[in-house]
Structures are given as C-alpha cells and as structure tokens.
Design an enzyme around this catalytic site. Sequence first.
Site, short mmCIF file in Angstrom:
data_model
loop_
_atom_site.label_atom_id
_atom_site.label_comp_id
_atom_site.label_asym_id
_atom_site.label_seq_id
_atom_site.Cartn_x
_atom_site.Cartn_y
_atom_site.Cartn_z
CB CYS A 17 47.60 15.95 -16.76
SG CYS A 17 47.70 14.87 -18.19
CB CYS A 76 49.80 16.58 -19.58
SG CYS A 76 48.06 16.39 -19.97
#
Length: 134
Positions: free
Chosen positions: A59, A56
């Site tokens: 993230c 991600c």
Amino acid sequence: MGSFFSTMFTPPPAADDGGDSRVVAVHSTATWDEQWGAHKSNPNKLIVIDFSATWCGPCRFIEPAFKDMARRFADAIFFKIDVDELSEVARQWKVEAMPTFVLIKGGKEVSRVVGAKKDELERKVNMFISSSSS
C-alpha cells in the site's frame, strides 16, 4: 545515536495526503456516507477507492503512483480508506486484501484491482474515464 543513523537510512513517513494531493482521505463513516452520497449518483463520474492499511508495505509502495493518478485524471474522484479505521466500509465493498482499488460509476462497481498493480490500475482508470467522455 541509533536514531540518528536510522534517520539516515530510513525515509521519514510520507505525509498523509500532502498539501496538493487530490486524494480525499476518509477517516469516519459519517464522512464516507457524506462523500458517497454526493458522488454515487453521477453516472459519468468515475470514483476510485484505495482500500489500504498503514502497516501494508505494498500500500505504501503504490501510494505515490495513486496520488499521481489523482493529479493526472482530474475527471475522476479518488478516495483513500484505511481498512482498520473503516472496517465496516471495507466489509461492504468485500475487501479481502490490501491494497484493493474499487472503481465505481453510477453507484455501481465497474472494476477492481487487487494488489499494488500500478499499470493495471492506470489502464482501468484511463479506460473508464475515456468511456465517460464518449
């Protein structure tokens, strides 16, 4: 030669939690159960869980800010859970997007931030820590 050039332009992956990070990385259900059991009943302690994934991009983008918050907000406990490693825990907390930050007090969710919204997360952490000390 290609790997030489790629290392010049691609930063190396960040270390999982660094030596001085206050973020507790949880990699097993048993560890999560132990950590959750130790902290959930304290009504004044804020718990912040970062549900993320290695693949991600957002993230990875917010991770340094999350670690910085963990360092600055010493009155809270910060956990990092990889949704691919602990999918059952992510399901229990109804995580549907990454990153998702769940804020907990006294064993109950008090707020959540979905997305790499650093300012919103910091504001909420500060708000719930402030409410602990009053």
